[in-house]
Scaffold this motif. Structure first.
Motif, short mmCIF file in Angstrom:
data_model
loop_
_atom_site.label_atom_id
_atom_site.label_comp_id
_atom_site.label_asym_id
_atom_site.label_seq_id
_atom_site.Cartn_x
_atom_site.Cartn_y
_atom_site.Cartn_z
N LYS A 66 10.43 -2.30 9.31
CA LYS A 66 10.61 -3.00 10.34
C LYS A 66 11.75 -3.36 11.13
N GLY A 67 12.93 -3.08 10.44
CA GLY A 67 14.02 -3.27 11.10
C GLY A 67 14.91 -1.93 11.10
N TRP A 68 16.13 -1.70 10.57
CA TRP A 68 16.93 -0.67 10.45
C TRP A 68 16.89 -0.47 8.88
N VAL A 201 10.67 13.70 3.74
CA VAL A 201 10.19 12.47 3.71
C VAL A 201 10.43 11.83 5.34
N ASP A 202 9.40 11.24 5.98
CA ASP A 202 9.60 10.75 7.26
C ASP A 202 10.11 9.15 7.10
N ILE A 203 11.26 9.00 7.57
CA ILE A 203 11.84 7.56 7.56
C ILE A 203 11.63 6.88 9.15
N ILE A 204 10.82 5.96 9.00
CA ILE A 204 10.33 5.64 10.60
C ILE A 204 10.70 4.07 10.57
N GLN A 205 11.95 4.14 11.44
CA GLN A 205 12.44 2.61 11.52
C GLN A 205 11.78 1.92 12.84
N ASN A 206 11.98 0.66 12.93
CA ASN A 206 11.50 -0.09 13.85
C ASN A 206 9.96 -0.17 13.94
N CYS A 207 9.44 -0.10 12.88
CA CYS A 207 7.94 0.21 12.65
C CYS A 207 7.56 -0.99 11.73
N GLU A 208 6.93 -2.02 12.32
CA GLU A 208 6.53 -2.94 11.57
C GLU A 208 5.12 -3.09 11.11
N VAL A 209 4.71 -3.46 10.02
CA VAL A 209 3.32 -3.45 9.53
C VAL A 209 2.72 -4.73 9.76
N LYS A 210 1.47 -4.41 10.63
CA LYS A 210 0.68 -5.48 11.07
C LYS A 210 -0.42 -5.74 10.19
N GLY A 211 -0.77 -4.93 9.79
CA GLY A 211 -2.47 -4.91 8.77
C GLY A 211 -2.30 -3.96 7.69
N ILE A 212 -3.19 -4.25 6.65
CA ILE A 212 -3.49 -3.11 5.81
C ILE A 212 -5.14 -2.96 5.84
N SER A 213 -5.16 -1.81 5.90
CA SER A 213 -6.84 -1.44 6.23
C SER A 213 -7.57 -1.20 4.80
N ARG A 214 -8.43 -1.94 4.55
CA ARG A 214 -9.21 -1.55 3.38
C ARG A 214 -10.69 -0.97 3.63
N ASN A 215 -11.06 -0.26 2.54
CA ASN A 215 -12.18 0.41 2.71
C ASN A 215 -13.10 -0.17 1.29
N ILE A 222 -2.61 1.79 7.23
CA ILE A 222 -1.80 0.47 7.56
C ILE A 222 -1.95 0.65 9.40
N GLU A 223 -1.94 -0.60 9.78
CA GLU A 223 -1.83 -1.00 11.00
C GLU A 223 -0.27 -1.19 11.41
N THR A 224 0.38 -0.40 12.37
CA THR A 224 1.81 -0.80 12.49
C THR A 224 2.13 -1.10 13.65
N THR A 225 3.16 -1.35 14.41
CA THR A 225 3.46 -1.57 15.55
C THR A 225 3.73 -0.13 16.31
N LYS A 226 3.71 1.11 15.59
CA LYS A 226 3.83 2.36 16.10
C LYS A 226 2.33 2.80 16.03
N GLY A 227 1.32 2.25 15.75
CA GLY A 227 -0.15 2.77 15.49
C GLY A 227 -0.54 2.75 14.36
N PHE A 228 -1.95 3.26 14.12
CA PHE A 228 -2.58 3.16 12.83
C PHE A 228 -2.08 4.51 12.10
N ILE A 229 -1.73 4.33 10.75
CA ILE A 229 -1.39 5.51 9.89
C ILE A 229 -2.46 5.68 8.85
#
Lengths: 417, 91
Positions: A66-68, A201-215, A222-229
């Protein structure tokens, strides 16, 4: 392919005024889907990604931060590395990490400045003496180097300690682990990031997790500030914020997050060439390569995510430091800060699967996670890749809070909680 | 560092107080009939909320009485203090 760091690359880059160094890691946008996503770009998270790629050939993975990277507790701890824990399970876990530390700079081609300057633990009362002697014996049975020192030997090893018998916290003895020491905390995060990045490996900074999607019973993204992954495996290595992520997935963890403080002094000439820890009076000190005294204080007793601790905690630590090291009485402190540590009821970490398929937690390191960074990453990677714990982290499962098979390390965890 | 308004003594420095953890965790009425899962839930599992949390505090170096507090753990702001036995506010 990363250029190798060496004396020759240093000379070559000096010729161009150090303006043409290769980027150590990329700054990619997240892909739509990964085989695994690590939440948390601290030392433990980056190490997990590194070993997933290196030992388990999982290269389509990402670390979201979420930060650096290295900006949380990785950059806030007092960099102490040791493995002198009491129980067999802990000895296995922490010594596994210490063995990796011993070759880490070479393995990563990144100088983590690992310095085996020894860690000395002091005894200030009879119960300390009994506990430390017991721990020394337990360590030696587990193949971990440990010696018990008398008051005179403590004084000889670190002459600036006040060992007078009439001080408030007399030094009755101590233990010494010579293989223990310190490392440069930022370099650990950067070295692992560079190594992981090189393997894809992709290191994605400034990307905060907002939710965990469960099936149903398993995760699917996961839902993040940079979209759903989209991903089938999520490894959470979020330290103080582990409970926040767990709550997103509908889980509760046996953790409490509390502020832990540290401070550094102005830089001075070399005065203390080891690490001295004193559990009973809550003071530990070492000296950085820059010359600053690095001092660790205690935790506050209330839950807080504010990254600020109470003043009286620092005051109590400095009282003890001044009693033990009168020579520091005119030192000025330069900086003081807090980090949020996730504390388990038994002062041992959790590296475990959960009741949700594909969701793994590496947390509960509390006040002492830095020392375990390489081992934690290695074992957590194993757990994620195989969906089964490694034999060294089997004891550190979440189920122990139900079965009662706790690993009580309150005595060996340096900070009393 | 913050001041806490003890419901019995008034405003005091927070170092007079001891934090007692999450509030309103009810002691099991029939301990002998609890399963291991239920014990774990009662003893160890905590919400550990980032944000508004209900907690117990004790004025350890004062009147030594317990009370409840609603506090924002993300910035340590105290929202409300109420006595033991009183019902927690709805929101």
């Amino acid at each position: 392919m990363k250029n190798k760091y060496s004396i020759f690359s240093l000379m070559k880059n000096a010729l161009s005024h150090h303006e043409n160094w290769q980027r150590a890691w990329k700054d990619p946008a997240p892909k739509k889907e990964y085989d695994a996503v690590i939440v948390g770009g601290g030392g433990h998270g980056l190490a997990t990604a590194y070993y997933l790629a290196k030992k388990h050939n999982m290269k389509n993975i990402a670390v979201v931060e979420k930060g650096w990277i290295g900006g949380g507790n990785t950059g806030r701890n007092t960099t102490i590395i040791r493995s002198n824990y009491l129980w067999d399970a802990s000895a296995g876990l922490y010594d596994h990490a210490l063995k990796i530390w011993e070759g880490l700079s070479q393995e990563l081609n990144y100088n983590v400045m690992f310095s085996q300057r020894g860690v000395m633990n002091l005894a200030h009362n009879l119960q300390d003496v009994r506990d430390l002697k017991r721990r020394t014996h337990a360590n030696r049975l587990n193949g971990i180097d440990a010696v018990y020192l008398s008051t005179e030997e403590v004084k000889k090893f670190c002459p600036i300690i006040n060992t007078s018998p009439d001080i408030r916290y007399p030094v009755l003895g101590g233990t010494l682990q010579r293989r223990a020491g310190t490392a440069r905390h930022d370099a650990v995060a950067w070295g692992y990031a560079r190594g992981a990045d090189e393997m894809g490996v992709d290191i994605i900074q400034n990307c905060e997790v907002k939710g965990i999607s469960r099936n149903g019973d398993s995760v699917d993204g996961i839902e993040t500030t940079k979209g759903f992954i989209k991903t089938k495996k999520i490894g959470v290595v979020a330290a103080g914020h582990s409970s926040v992520i767990a709550n997103m997935a509908g889980l509760k963890l046996p953790l409490e997050s509390k502020p832990l403080q540290a401070l550094v002094s102005e830089p001075v000439k070399p005065i203390i060439d080891t690490v001295v820890m004193s559990n009973a009076v809550h003071a530990y000190v070492s000296q950085s390569d820059k010359g600053e005294l690095v001092i660790g204080a205690g935790t506050d007793d209330y839950v807080s995510y504010s990254q600020k601790g109470s003043h009286q905690i620092v005051e109590g630590t400095l009282n003890a430091i001044l009693e033990l090291y009168p020579i520091f009485s005119r030192m000025r402190m330069l900086r003081q800060w807090g980090g949020i540590v996730d504390i388990c009821p038994d002062a041992s970490p959790i590296l475990s699967k959960t009741s949700v398929k594909g969701l793994y937690f590496n947390c509960g390191w509390g006040t002492g996670g830095f020392k375990a960074t390489p081992g934690s990453g290695d074992l957590f990677a194993h757990t994620i890749a195989n969906d089964e714990p490694h034999k060294l982290n089997t004891a550190f499962n979440l189920n122990r809070f139900i079965s009662g098979d706790l690993v009580d390390e309150h005595g060996a965890a340096a900070v009393a909680h | 560092m913050f001041l806490i308004n003890c419901p019995y003594c008034g405003e005091r420095d927070h170092q007079e107080f001891k934090a007692g953890g999450e509030a309103h965790i009810e002691r099991p009425k029939q301990p002998t009939e609890l399963s291991d899962d239920e014990w774990a839930e009662y003893l160890f599992m905590r919400k550990n909320i980032k944000g508004i949390q209900f907690e117990r505090w004790n004025h350890a170096h004062g009147c030594r009485k317990w009370f409840n507090m609603v506090r924002d753990t993300s910035n340590d702001q105290i929202k409300l203090i109420y006595k033991m036995g009183e019902k927690p506010p709805a929101e």
